[in-house]
Design an enzyme around this catalytic site. Structure first.
Site, PDB file in Angstrom:
ATOM      1  N   CYS A   1       7.868  74.473  71.644  1.00 38.87           N
ATOM      2  CA  CYS A   1       8.964  74.751  72.583  1.00 38.87           C
ATOM      3  C   CYS A   1       8.445  75.482  73.812  1.00 38.87           C
ATOM      4  O   CYS A   1       9.229  75.937  74.640  1.00 38.87           O
ATOM      5  CB  CYS A   1      10.075  75.536  71.894  1.00 38.87           C
ATOM      6  SG  CYS A   1       9.499  77.025  71.103  1.00 38.87           S
TER       7      CYS A   1
ATOM      8  N   CYS B   1      31.831  76.364  78.619  1.00 41.66           N
ATOM      9  CA  CYS B   1      30.462  76.059  79.053  1.00 41.66           C
ATOM     10  C   CYS B   1      30.204  74.574  78.850  1.00 41.66           C
ATOM     11  O   CYS B   1      30.474  74.027  77.777  1.00 41.66           O
ATOM     12  CB  CYS B   1      29.480  76.885  78.233  1.00 41.66           C
ATOM     13  SG  CYS B   1      27.782  76.358  78.437  1.00 41.66           S
TER      14      CYS B   1
ATOM     15  N   ASP C   1       5.139  73.882  63.993  1.00 39.48           N
ATOM     16  CA  ASP C   1       6.283  73.971  64.915  1.00 39.48           C
ATOM     17  C   ASP C   1       6.582  75.446  65.158  1.00 39.48           C
ATOM     18  O   ASP C   1       7.622  75.958  64.750  1.00 39.48           O
ATOM     19  CB  ASP C   1       7.492  73.256  64.281  1.00 39.48           C
ATOM     20  CG  ASP C   1       8.693  73.205  65.215  1.00 39.48           C
ATOM     21  OD1 ASP C   1       8.562  73.617  66.384  1.00 39.48           O
ATOM     22  OD2 ASP C   1       9.760  72.750  64.766  1.00 39.48           O
TER      23      ASP C   1
ATOM     24  N   CYS D   1      21.926  77.794  82.790  1.00 38.55           N
ATOM     25  CA  CYS D   1      21.379  76.585  83.407  1.00 38.55           C
ATOM     26  C   CYS D   1      20.613  76.907  84.685  1.00 38.55           C
ATOM     27  O   CYS D   1      20.993  77.829  85.411  1.00 38.55           O
ATOM     28  CB  CYS D   1      22.507  75.620  83.768  1.00 38.55           C
ATOM     29  SG  CYS D   1      23.419  75.030  82.339  1.00 38.55           S
TER      30      CYS D   1
ATOM     31  N   TYR E   1       5.705  76.721  59.756  1.00 37.20           N
ATOM     32  CA  TYR E   1       6.855  77.150  60.569  1.00 37.20           C
ATOM     33  C   TYR E   1       7.993  76.154  60.332  1.00 37.20           C
ATOM     34  O   TYR E   1       8.528  75.560  61.274  1.00 37.20           O
ATOM     35  CB  TYR E   1       6.517  77.221  62.060  1.00 37.20           C
ATOM     36  CG  TYR E   1       5.239  77.956  62.397  1.00 37.20           C
ATOM     37  CD1 TYR E   1       5.253  79.330  62.654  1.00 37.20           C
ATOM     38  CD2 TYR E   1       4.013  77.300  62.459  1.00 37.20           C
ATOM     39  CE1 TYR E   1       4.088  80.011  62.971  1.00 37.20           C
ATOM     40  CE2 TYR E   1       2.845  77.973  62.767  1.00 37.20           C
ATOM     41  CZ  TYR E   1       2.883  79.321  63.037  1.00 37.20           C
ATOM     42  OH  TYR E   1       1.729  79.986  63.341  1.00 37.20           O
TER      43      TYR E   1
ATOM     44  N   CYS F   1      29.930  73.040  87.293  1.00 37.43           N
ATOM     45  CA  CYS F   1      30.234  74.256  86.528  1.00 37.43           C
ATOM     46  C   CYS F   1      30.522  75.434  87.452  1.00 37.43           C
ATOM     47  O   CYS F   1      29.668  75.813  88.256  1.00 37.43           O
ATOM     48  CB  CYS F   1      29.051  74.606  85.631  1.00 37.43           C
ATOM     49  SG  CYS F   1      29.279  76.188  84.803  1.00 37.43           S
TER      50      CYS F   1
ATOM     51  N   CYS G   1      25.601  82.529  86.024  1.00 40.26           N
ATOM     52  CA  CYS G   1      25.232  82.524  84.604  1.00 40.26           C
ATOM     53  C   CYS G   1      23.737  82.292  84.434  1.00 40.26           C
ATOM     54  O   CYS G   1      23.131  81.537  85.183  1.00 40.26           O
ATOM     55  CB  CYS G   1      26.029  81.416  83.922  1.00 40.26           C
ATOM     56  SG  CYS G   1      25.497  81.032  82.263  1.00 40.26           S
TER      57      CYS G   1
ATOM     58  N   GLU H   1       7.418  79.209  55.874  1.00 37.50           N
ATOM     59  CA  GLU H   1       8.369  79.791  56.822  1.00 37.50           C
ATOM     60  C   GLU H   1       8.543  81.280  56.480  1.00 37.50           C
ATOM     61  O   GLU H   1       8.545  81.650  55.313  1.00 37.50           O
ATOM     62  CB  GLU H   1       9.700  79.018  56.704  1.00 37.50           C
ATOM     63  CG  GLU H   1      10.938  79.707  57.200  1.00 37.50           C
ATOM     64  CD  GLU H   1      10.932  79.966  58.697  1.00 37.50           C
ATOM     65  OE1 GLU H   1      10.546  79.086  59.476  1.00 37.50           O
ATOM     66  OE2 GLU H   1      11.332  81.086  59.077  1.00 37.50           O
TER      67      GLU H   1
HETATM   68  N1  SAH Z   1      10.370  73.317  62.045  1.00 39.74           N
HETATM   69  C1  SAH Z   1      11.669  73.919  62.044  1.00 39.74           C
HETATM   70  C2  SAH Z   1      11.705  75.312  62.656  1.00 39.74           C
HETATM   71  C3  SAH Z   1      10.981  75.525  63.957  1.00 39.74           C
HETATM   72  S1  SAH Z   1      11.333  77.046  64.812  1.00 39.74           S
HETATM   73  C4  SAH Z   1      12.673  72.994  62.706  1.00 39.74           C
HETATM   74  O1  SAH Z   1      12.305  72.083  63.420  1.00 39.74           O
HETATM   75  O2  SAH Z   1      13.860  73.193  62.499  1.00 39.74           O
HETATM   76  C5  SAH Z   1      10.037  78.070  64.354  1.00 39.74           C
HETATM   77  C6  SAH Z   1      10.178  78.644  62.966  1.00 39.74           C
HETATM   78  O3  SAH Z   1       9.045  79.485  62.743  1.00 39.74           O
HETATM   79  C7  SAH Z   1      11.398  79.546  62.770  1.00 39.74           C
HETATM   80  O4  SAH Z   1      12.105  79.107  61.636  1.00 39.74           O
HETATM   81  C8  SAH Z   1      10.810  80.943  62.534  1.00 39.74           C
HETATM   82  O5  SAH Z   1      11.552  81.721  61.617  1.00 39.74           O
HETATM   83  C9  SAH Z   1       9.432  80.604  61.985  1.00 39.74           C
HETATM   84  N2  SAH Z   1       8.401  81.631  62.153  1.00 39.74           N
HETATM   85  C10 SAH Z   1       8.248  82.492  63.178  1.00 39.74           C
HETATM   86  N3  SAH Z   1       7.132  83.221  63.020  1.00 39.74           N
HETATM   87  C11 SAH Z   1       6.559  82.803  61.871  1.00 39.74           C
HETATM   88  C12 SAH Z   1       5.376  83.168  61.176  1.00 39.74           C
HETATM   89  N4  SAH Z   1       4.569  84.125  61.645  1.00 39.74           N
HETATM   90  N5  SAH Z   1       5.089  82.530  60.038  1.00 39.74           N
HETATM   91  C13 SAH Z   1       5.909  81.550  59.553  1.00 39.74           C
HETATM   92  N6  SAH Z   1       7.037  81.159  60.163  1.00 39.74           N
HETATM   93  C14 SAH Z   1       7.368  81.769  61.308  1.00 39.74           C
END
Ligand code: SAH
Length: 451
Positions: free
Chosen positions: A403, A153, A375, A80, A306, A71, A77, A327
């Site tokens: 993550c 990219c 999540d 990466c 989440y 790249c 950038c 969510e």
């Molecule tokens: N499980 C989903 C999203 C994961 S990302 C997937 O795999 O696609 C994390 C998510 O948490 C996002 O959608 C974000 O909007 C949400 N989020 C962030 N803070 C939050 C909170 N305080 N309460 C509930 N959801 C939340």
């Protein structure tokens, strides 16, 4: 050690964000773009009390992990960090990063399962391009808002580059001004593109400092020329705030539908510009399969905190007894409800609320769960959420999709103080070539737990 001084260093380690680490004058020196095994001539840029930052000048000896970088923007950038080493070496770094965090922060010395990994190039289904005043789309340099132009990219599908070129050519021809962050003037802020991997549907969304898109017919025509039938949605996102948050909270459709539809783990998923969706489709399927293996959904009552557009819970809904998704973003919850409907899923309920509030509310309603999936975003779960899970929902199993392995490790410790132990964890490379790594962890209620 002085600024501008030069040293020859052996690179012996790598930081969580991908910098090589060497030693000089008893100090750790962080040198981006180096690899373990390099001997490098380095110029010191900044000296702190116990460490320093250096710049790679030349390589005296090359690490065995080195490869040719394909790249042209890599050195500038901010996207990466691992284009100079083999993907094998990168995977080993990522496994070790998760392991070290879980050991050091989480207090559990347990080796990870082998990292789930896939194709290291052109895996992204979403990109947000800032624009320079010279009408080129690109990406920000590291720790900066300086735009590095990038026509193609290697992390994005090729068509994204063709789309950005069509948009910038249209903007230039029609004298559409480019937004300037310093002066908070100008119109066009970002080009945001999403592609549904399985259906090939494309959404283009222009983030604007205004309410209406001028010359929208000619833009639509240009984009149709590039994308053909795949162009399913052209939208504007209105962001008139003086902020570096990319998206405002209002979108309007200029052409086509308000959303595109993808298929993930056999489930149709509707995507609007504001809803979260994993950027790497192939690896997200592997991640969710691992989450399913850990969750064992058959006949279970599952809470999916989440949940975004409901993807993880919905992928298990056919086997599960019930799914409750929580969510905070209203559009994502609308998508989740719609996704349940278009897939004929009737045992899923979705709640738009902060996870901490919703968890305590559900607990007050007397809801329990066999499995809780979390999540969260990078900052992890709140301690209250963990306590509500452990003492109110009392599931046998918690599946934690993360993550950020540092906050995952912190939360594993809090879970263990509340009767849940780490059983197994699997790193998952959703973001090849960058420093980020996803991880899914299985925690189970301890048999001697008093809860
Ligand atoms: N499980 C989903 C999203 C994961 S990302 C997937 O795999 O696609 C994390 C998510 O948490 C996002 O959608 C974000 O909007 C949400 N989020 C962030 N803070 C939050 C909170 N305080 N309460 C509930 N959801 C939340």
């Amino acid at each position: 050690m002085q600024k501008n001084e030069e040293f020859v260093l052996d690179i012996v380690d790598v930081t969580a964000d991908g910098s090589g680490v060497g030693k000089a004058d008893g100090m750790a020196v962080f040198v981006p773009l180096t690899a373990v095994g390099d001997r490098a001539r380095v110029k010191i840029l900044k000296v702190k009390k116990t460490y320093a930052y250096g710049k790679l000048l030349s390589l005296v000896k090359l690490s065995k992990a080195r490869i040719d970088n394909a790249c042209p923007s890599f050195n500038q950038c901010g996207g990466c960090v691992y284009r100079h080493i083999s993907y094998e070496a990168e995977k080993a770094i990522k496994e070790n990063k998760v392991y070290e965090n879980i050991k050091r922060i989480g207090g559990v010395d347990m080796k990870p399962q082998p990292i789930l990994a896939g194709m290291p190039d052109r895996y992204r289904n979403k990109a947000q391009y800032p624009l320079s005043q010279e009408y080129s789309a690109g990406f920000y340099a590291f720790h900066s808002h300086r735009i590095i132009p990038c026509e193609d990219c290697l992390l994005q599908p090729q068509i994204f580059g063709e789309i950005t070129q069509a948009v910038t050519a249209w903007a230039k021809k029609n004298d559409i001004s480019i937004y300037n962050e310093q002066t908070h003037t100008g119109f066009l802020r970002h080009i945001y593109i999403r592609k549904a991997e399985k259906t090939n549907e494309i959404m283009v969304c222009l983030v604007i400092n205004g309410d209406f898109l001028p010359e929208s017919d000619s833009l639509t025509a240009s984009l149709l020329a590039v994308c053909g039938d795949s162009l399913k949605s052209l939208q504007i996102n209105i962001n008139k705030q003086d902020t570096n948050v990319i998206l405002g909270d209002k979108c309007k459709t200029v052409y086509g539908e308000d959303y595109i539809t993808d298929i993930l783990c056999g489930v149709k998923i509707r995507l609007s510009p504001l809803s979260f969706y994993q950027v790497n489709h192939t690896m997200a399927e592997k991640l969710y399969e691992k989450a399913r293996e850990y969750a064992k959904p058959d006949g279970k009552n599952i809470i999916d905190l989440y949940c975004g557009a409901g993807t993880i819970g919905l992928s298990m809904a056919k086997e599960a007894k019930s799914i409750i998704g929580v969510e905070i973003i209203p559009e994502a919850i609308e998508d989740a409800k719609h996704n349940a409907q278009i897939n004929g899923i009737k045992n899923a309920r979705f709640i738009c609320a902060d996870a901490t509030d919703a968890a305590s509310q559900l607990a007050k309603e007397g809801i329990t769960a066999d499995t809780v999936i979390v999540d969260p975003p990078r900052k992890g779960c709140s301690a209250e959420v963990i306590e509500t899970i452990a003492h109110e929902f009392k599931p046998e199993t918690v599946v934690y999709v993360s993550c950020d392995s540092a906050t995952l490790a912190r939360d594993i410790k809090i879970f263990s103080e509340n009767g849940y132990n780490l059983v197994e964890y699997t790193p998952c490379d959703l973001f090849p070539r960058t420093s980020h790594v996803e991880c899914v962890a299985l925690l189970c209620r301890t048999s001697h737990s008093s809860i």
